[in-house]
Write a protein that holds these residues in place. Structure first.
Motif, short mmCIF file in Angstrom:
data_model
loop_
_atom_site.label_atom_id
_atom_site.label_comp_id
_atom_site.label_asym_id
_atom_site.label_seq_id
_atom_site.Cartn_x
_atom_site.Cartn_y
_atom_site.Cartn_z
N ASP A 233 -28.20 -56.00 -19.08
CA ASP A 233 -26.91 -56.70 -19.15
C ASP A 233 -26.11 -56.27 -20.37
N VAL A 234 -26.79 -56.16 -21.52
CA VAL A 234 -26.11 -55.71 -22.74
C VAL A 234 -25.55 -54.31 -22.53
N LEU A 235 -26.38 -53.43 -21.95
CA LEU A 235 -25.97 -52.04 -21.76
C LEU A 235 -24.75 -51.94 -20.85
N LEU A 236 -24.80 -52.63 -19.71
CA LEU A 236 -23.72 -52.53 -18.74
C LEU A 236 -22.44 -53.21 -19.24
N ASP A 237 -22.61 -54.28 -19.99
CA ASP A 237 -21.44 -54.94 -20.55
C ASP A 237 -20.78 -54.08 -21.63
N ALA A 238 -21.61 -53.40 -22.42
CA ALA A 238 -21.08 -52.59 -23.53
C ALA A 238 -20.45 -51.30 -23.03
N PHE A 239 -21.15 -50.58 -22.16
CA PHE A 239 -20.69 -49.27 -21.72
C PHE A 239 -19.86 -49.33 -20.44
N GLY A 240 -20.13 -50.33 -19.60
CA GLY A 240 -19.53 -50.33 -18.26
C GLY A 240 -20.28 -49.37 -17.37
N PRO A 241 -20.33 -49.63 -16.06
CA PRO A 241 -21.08 -48.76 -15.16
C PRO A 241 -20.58 -47.32 -15.13
#
Length: 311
Positions: A233-241
């Motif tokens: 969740d952190v990764l996808l929220d930070a970078f976006g898909p």
């Protein structure tokens, strides 16, 4: 939907005696395989071994990633890419501090499989001086990588992330890819300071990240999707898909989960994504970050800048 595995390995640690010389594969020393629990990995792993498990997982293209910093292994690593259409691109290695890195890259691209070279990488996590990314000689090499139209894969652990932030900020002409989420302490259930550092890195648009290597950072025999989800969740929220790509980390992942399980986890973690966003995670992001389909480097080198997003 076509699916791409943007991070797996092939290697031959057992294919020849240590003293083997002359043409053909040589045995390389993988010191990390001597660690406890690594016995299942102390054998050869080839593209032929990967093919059936990748097919079962619904993966039709892959990006093999070289592990050892050995230029002879680099040449051997590129050759299998010429067999069939499964290998979309190769992440290999060369000496970034070399005075003739440009010449080395030219020779590698002219060698068998060289047209599949899309990226160079290095395991900074194993460096005693983890600030090596900011050495003048290495910075010069990274600029050469950018000029060649190649991407740079970097693997660090969380306390090394600040060095990556500095390098990414000061080398805007180079496209970076962070491997394995920077190996957060999933087994301990700790998010900070990793999460804050990931967000700081993701604020820079010339860097992508791999959704890979998670199950082996969790408790190998007790991991769950619920335990992995906060990190995804952190990764996808930070970078976006649009800047996150799937990688299996085969053949390391079977220490904790089968190839199919790892694919299923990657499908389950971004539960709220649209079909278009999932296509980025499973193919489009890797295609953009590595310039797949532009294996001679055209498009990025000629543009004078990295692949990235304005977010």
């Amino acid at each position: 939907m076509s699916r791409l595995d943007a991070h797996h390995h092939v290697r031959r640690p057992a294919s020849a005696p240590p003293s083997a010389t002359g043409p053909g594969p040589r045995r390389r020393v993988h010191e990390w395989l001597d660690a406890p629990g690594m016995a299942p990995l102390r054998r050869d792993f080839t593209l032929a071994d990967l093919a059936p498990v990748a097919l079962a997982g619904g993966i039709d293209r892959t990006v093999p990633v070289q592990v050892l910093p050995d230029i002879h292994e680099t040449a051997e690593f590129l050759m299998p890419a010429t067999a069939g259409d499964v290998v979309a691109g190769v992440v290999s290695w060369a000496d970034f501090a070399s005075n003739d890195l440009a010449g080395t890259l030219h020779a590698l691209r002219a060698a068998p499989g060289g047209d599949h070279l899309v990226c160079l990488g290095h395991l900074v996590q194993g460096e005693p001086d983890w600030g090596r990314l900011n050495r003048p000689t290495v910075r010069r090499g990274l600029r050469t990588v950018a000029q060649a139209g190649l991407t740079y894969d970097v693997l660090v652990v969380p306390h090394q992330l600040l060095a990556v932030v500095t390098a990414v900020r000061e080398l805007p002409e180079l496209t970076f890819v962070l491997d394995h989420l920077s190996k957060p302490p999933i087994a301990r259930g700790e998010l900070q300071p990793w999460a804050s550092l990931i967000r700081e890195l993701a604020a820079l648009t010339n860097v992508f990240c791999k959704l890979s290597g998670m199950v082996t950072e969790a408790e190998w025999h007790r991991w769950s999707v619920a335990a992995l989800r906060p990190y995804a969740d952190v990764l996808l929220d930070a970078f976006g898909p649009e800047r996150v790509m799937f990688g299996s980390d085969w053949p390391v992942c079977p220490l904790a989960a089968s190839y199919e399980e790892v694919v299923d986890v990657a499908k389950a973690l971004p539960a709220e994504l649209t079909a278009a966003e999932r296509s980025h995670v499973f193919a489009v992001t890797a295609e953009r970050a590595y310039g797949l389909g532009e294996r001679d480097g055209r498009g990025r080198a000629g543009d004078g800048g990295p692949v990235g997003l304005d977010r």
